[in-house]
Write a protein that holds these residues in place. Sequence first.
Motif: not given
Length: 97
Positions: A35-38, A41-45, A70-72
């Motif tokens: 999930l963190i990896h995904h 990627e989403l935030c970067w994109e 994401f943290i929330d």
Amino acid sequence: MESSWSSSGGGLGSTDPQLQRFMEMEVQKQRVQLLIHHMTELCWEKCMDKPGPKLDGRAELCLVNCVERFIDTSQFILNRLEQTQKARPLFAESLSD
């Protein structure tokens, strides 16, 4: 010919509860890492139009907002899982009555 799993007591149904908990925790850790990896990627994109030597203000704000959401979301999910874990023994007890 029987495998060592089935000859030791019937397969996964008789697995040591401590081993089962360990395996469940490892699976949960793997899910969190995926999930963190995904999300990374989403935030970067979403936030990085053209990478450069420095973050511009818009990209920095976007990344901060993305990470905070994401943290929330992660906190909400963890709280929900905790509530589910607390409710599970009550549900199991009602089934055995």
